[in-house]
Design a protein around this motif. Sequence first.
Motif, PDB file in Angstrom:
ATOM      1  N   UNK A 174      -4.894   0.343   1.368  1.00 37.18           N
ATOM      2  CA  UNK A 174      -4.312   0.857   0.323  1.00 37.18           C
ATOM      3  C   UNK A 174      -3.438   0.923  -0.541  1.00 37.18           C
ATOM      4  N   UNK A 175      -2.431   1.681  -1.674  1.00 32.71           N
ATOM      5  CA  UNK A 175      -1.806   1.994  -1.870  1.00 32.71           C
ATOM      6  C   UNK A 175      -1.654   3.147  -2.274  1.00 32.71           C
ATOM      7  N   UNK A 176      -3.171   3.631  -2.827  1.00 28.88           N
ATOM      8  CA  UNK A 176      -3.364   4.646  -2.361  1.00 28.88           C
ATOM      9  C   UNK A 176      -3.435   5.341  -0.875  1.00 28.88           C
ATOM     10  N   UNK A 177      -3.900   4.805  -0.488  1.00 24.61           N
ATOM     11  CA  UNK A 177      -3.480   5.436   0.762  1.00 24.61           C
ATOM     12  C   UNK A 177      -2.275   5.718   1.764  1.00 24.61           C
ATOM     13  N   UNK A 178      -1.392   4.555   1.393  1.00 25.68           N
ATOM     14  CA  UNK A 178       0.011   4.547   2.004  1.00 25.68           C
ATOM     15  C   UNK A 178       0.764   5.784   2.357  1.00 25.68           C
ATOM     16  N   UNK A 179       1.706   5.902   0.687  1.00 19.71           N
ATOM     17  CA  UNK A 179       2.460   7.020   0.732  1.00 19.71           C
ATOM     18  C   UNK A 179       0.822   8.090   1.091  1.00 19.71           C
ATOM     19  N   UNK A 180       1.591   9.528   1.639  1.00 21.10           N
ATOM     20  CA  UNK A 180       0.300  10.741   1.352  1.00 21.10           C
ATOM     21  C   UNK A 180       1.668  12.088   1.187  1.00 21.10           C
ATOM     22  N   UNK A 181       0.646  12.891   1.166  1.00 21.32           N
ATOM     23  CA  UNK A 181       0.955  14.604   0.504  1.00 21.32           C
ATOM     24  C   UNK A 181       1.775  15.504   1.413  1.00 21.32           C
ATOM     25  N   UNK A 182       2.601  16.097   1.735  1.00 18.33           N
ATOM     26  CA  UNK A 182       3.133  16.146   3.070  1.00 18.33           C
ATOM     27  C   UNK A 182       3.036  16.969   3.377  1.00 18.33           C
ATOM     28  N   UNK A 183       1.705  18.043   3.107  1.00 12.00           N
ATOM     29  CA  UNK A 183       1.128  19.677   4.023  1.00 12.00           C
ATOM     30  C   UNK A 183       1.820  19.720   4.380  1.00 12.00           C
ATOM     31  N   UNK A 184       1.417  20.151   5.919  1.00 13.43           N
ATOM     32  CA  UNK A 184       2.261  20.570   7.125  1.00 13.43           C
ATOM     33  C   UNK A 184       3.322  19.143   7.759  1.00 13.43           C
ATOM     34  N   UNK A 185       3.550  18.168   7.556  1.00 11.35           N
ATOM     35  CA  UNK A 185       4.500  17.527   7.842  1.00 11.35           C
ATOM     36  C   UNK A 185       4.503  16.523   7.164  1.00 11.35           C
ATOM     37  N   UNK A 186       5.325  17.213   5.931  1.00  6.43           N
ATOM     38  CA  UNK A 186       6.687  16.725   5.506  1.00  6.43           C
ATOM     39  C   UNK A 186       7.430  15.196   5.480  1.00  6.43           C
ATOM     40  N   UNK A 187       7.636  15.422   6.976  1.00  4.60           N
ATOM     41  CA  UNK A 187       8.640  14.069   7.812  1.00  4.60           C
ATOM     42  C   UNK A 187       7.519  13.262   7.768  1.00  4.60           C
ATOM     43  N   UNK A 188       6.226  12.958   7.783  1.00  2.00           N
ATOM     44  CA  UNK A 188       6.136  11.810   7.185  1.00  2.00           C
ATOM     45  C   UNK A 188       5.435  11.532   6.040  1.00  2.00           C
ATOM     46  N   UNK A 189       6.755  11.000   5.462  1.00  2.00           N
ATOM     47  CA  UNK A 189       6.365   9.649   4.144  1.00  2.00           C
ATOM     48  C   UNK A 189       4.270   9.246   3.662  1.00  2.00           C
ATOM     49  N   UNK A 190       4.329   8.458   4.769  1.00  2.00           N
ATOM     50  CA  UNK A 190       3.141   7.582   4.528  1.00  2.00           C
ATOM     51  C   UNK A 190       2.769   7.103   5.818  1.00  2.00           C
ATOM     52  N   UNK A 191       1.237   7.027   5.855  1.00  2.81           N
ATOM     53  CA  UNK A 191       0.360   6.602   7.204  1.00  2.81           C
ATOM     54  C   UNK A 191       0.711   4.722   7.918  1.00  2.81           C
ATOM     55  N   UNK A 192       2.341   5.071   7.732  1.00  2.24           N
ATOM     56  CA  UNK A 192       2.415   3.622   8.639  1.00  2.24           C
ATOM     57  C   UNK A 192       2.216   4.305  10.173  1.00  2.24           C
ATOM     58  N   UNK A 193       2.356   3.209  11.591  1.00  2.00           N
ATOM     59  CA  UNK A 193       2.032   3.594  12.625  1.00  2.00           C
ATOM     60  C   UNK A 193       3.605   3.176  13.160  1.00  2.00           C
ATOM     61  N   UNK A 194       3.924   4.039  14.131  1.00  2.00           N
ATOM     62  CA  UNK A 194       4.788   3.494  14.782  1.00  2.00           C
ATOM     63  C   UNK A 194       5.024   2.382  15.719  1.00  2.00           C
ATOM     64  N   UNK A 195       6.057   1.168  14.933  1.00  2.00           N
ATOM     65  CA  UNK A 195       6.239  -0.220  14.948  1.00  2.00           C
ATOM     66  C   UNK A 195       5.547  -1.376  13.874  1.00  2.00           C
ATOM     67  N   UNK A 196       4.730  -0.256  12.994  1.00  2.00           N
ATOM     68  CA  UNK A 196       4.630  -1.417  12.146  1.00  2.00           C
ATOM     69  C   UNK A 196       4.840  -1.741  11.567  1.00  2.00           C
ATOM     70  N   UNK A 197       4.884  -3.132  10.579  1.00  2.00           N
ATOM     71  CA  UNK A 197       6.282  -3.835   9.279  1.00  2.00           C
ATOM     72  C   UNK A 197       5.261  -3.860   8.366  1.00  2.00           C
ATOM     73  N   UNK A 198       5.167  -3.287   7.045  1.00  2.00           N
ATOM     74  CA  UNK A 198       4.958  -4.238   6.906  1.00  2.00           C
ATOM     75  C   UNK A 198       5.239  -5.944   6.038  1.00  2.00           C
ATOM     76  N   UNK A 199       4.278  -6.296   5.807  1.00  2.00           N
ATOM     77  CA  UNK A 199       4.561  -8.136   5.719  1.00  2.00           C
ATOM     78  C   UNK A 199       4.336  -8.460   4.006  1.00  2.00           C
ATOM     79  N   UNK A 200       3.327  -7.614   3.258  1.00  2.00           N
ATOM     80  CA  UNK A 200       3.462  -7.817   1.745  1.00  2.00           C
ATOM     81  C   UNK A 200       2.152  -7.318   1.039  1.00  2.00           C
ATOM     82  N   UNK A 201       2.199  -7.259  -0.240  1.00  2.00           N
ATOM     83  CA  UNK A 201       1.987  -5.943  -0.877  1.00  2.00           C
ATOM     84  C   UNK A 201       1.086  -6.913  -2.134  1.00  2.00           C
TER      85      UNK A 201
END
Lengths: 315, 176
Positions: A174-201
């Motif tokens: 869900x969009x609400x869970x796609x991007x994330x707050x910075x916390x102490x890992x601001x290098x992570x913009x979103x919740x995608x895992x390594x190698x994952x690709x967006x195919x559609x919205x």
Amino acid sequence: MLTEATDPIATRFIAGGTNLLDLMKQQVEQPAKLVDINRLPLSAITELPNGGLRLGALVTNADTAYHPLVQGRYPLLAQTILAGASPQLRNKATNGGNLMQRTRCYYFYDVATPCNKRMPGSGCGALGGYNRVCGILGTSESCIATHPSDMCVALAALEAVVQVSGPHGERTIPMADFHRLPGNEPHRDNTLLPGELITAIDLPAQGFAQHYTYLKLRDRTSYAFALVSVAVGLELTDGLITQARLALGGVAHKPWRRPAAEAMLVGQPAEPETYRAVVQSLLAGSRGYDHNAFKIELAERAIVQALSQALNRSA
Amino acid sequence: MTTTFPINPPAPAALLLPEPGPVTLHVNGQSIALTIAPWTTLLDALREHAHLSGTKKGCDHGQCGACTVLMNGTRINSCLSLAVMHQDDEITTIEGLAHGDELHPLQQAFIDHDAFQCGYCTPGQLCSAVGLLSEGHARTAEEIRELMSGNICRCAAYPHIVSAIQEVMHAQPLRP
């Protein structure tokens, strides 16, 4: 420890490339390999059996905004996309890439300054620096950057769902869970895992095509990032609000929503008196920094203005 | 005085850089065979390798629009695109707008309306305006200004640019 998704010298997918190539020129990103995904069959906009609409990841922002079904059923999304970037960029930038674009925080872009998002552990240049464009909600001591997208603000308000494909199969976010707050890992913009690709919205059937608006406030009236933006979708019956969506851009590391604030509008008359508590709820916990405290009052006023605009618009 | 931060990862020294390879572009109706590094932008390929220097490099970051070209009739920033990714596309640059000595109507209108001063942004303005007309989303001067906002003109010829585009737009048959 850096993962492939955050390793600046890892492999990157490239589609439109309008942000990635710029980041490479700035040496913010230094991928060893680029994989051109433009020949993948992800360039269609198709109707879903549930009444929704699937936006292929490789459809350009321009083709999405001007698509008859988007214009007719999701005018909030069309308006929002057209409020962002320039025609040339919208002609090239893709829907998947819009979600993946990175912050325009000056310190992220300037490799001569510290930035925890670019180089974890180096510090945050914006925190005590020129932070006019930075966030006021959900920030951390590590990062006060904002997500720059307009499109994502409307997608959040519409409760779009991101379709993802990766080494371990397909999944939805869900969009609400796609991007994330910075916390102490601001290098992570979103919740995608390594190698994952967006195919559609995927857009749900509910498009708020009767009462909607995207109010974008910025330093010039075109081709600039939002200082504060508000996406609104309302459903009304006999003058009472039956459903409400509110999402803010330019204020946080992700499109900013609080469903509890939206719930306060339901069953209420669409009048300014109703809005005050909603504004307080949506902006609770906001914090201004040296140069961006103005964003708090700007957001308060923008929310009220956007709700009023949404009411007056009828398709 | 120098201050050092651990701010950026070192360049990957052990990486073997790929050799320049063959890339064929289709520009203004002609095929052009180049041998270029894979990270060469479309802009640099056009200017430095195909020697089509009409397309201008302004900011090189997609902010000014001076590098605007047409890709299959659609306007894009050639600085934010890799040449190797455009081998299947028809690219039109400012050199391809006129037919021999016959200027494109927009080129003539830019002259007639004095729509430039130094001229550096003009190739991008013209390619962008060609794209704008074929997109067909602008009708009013306000809409033209909004949909030409990706092209900066530091001489501020904007009012004359809008006039030139309006003249050509109104000379064209309206789209259905």
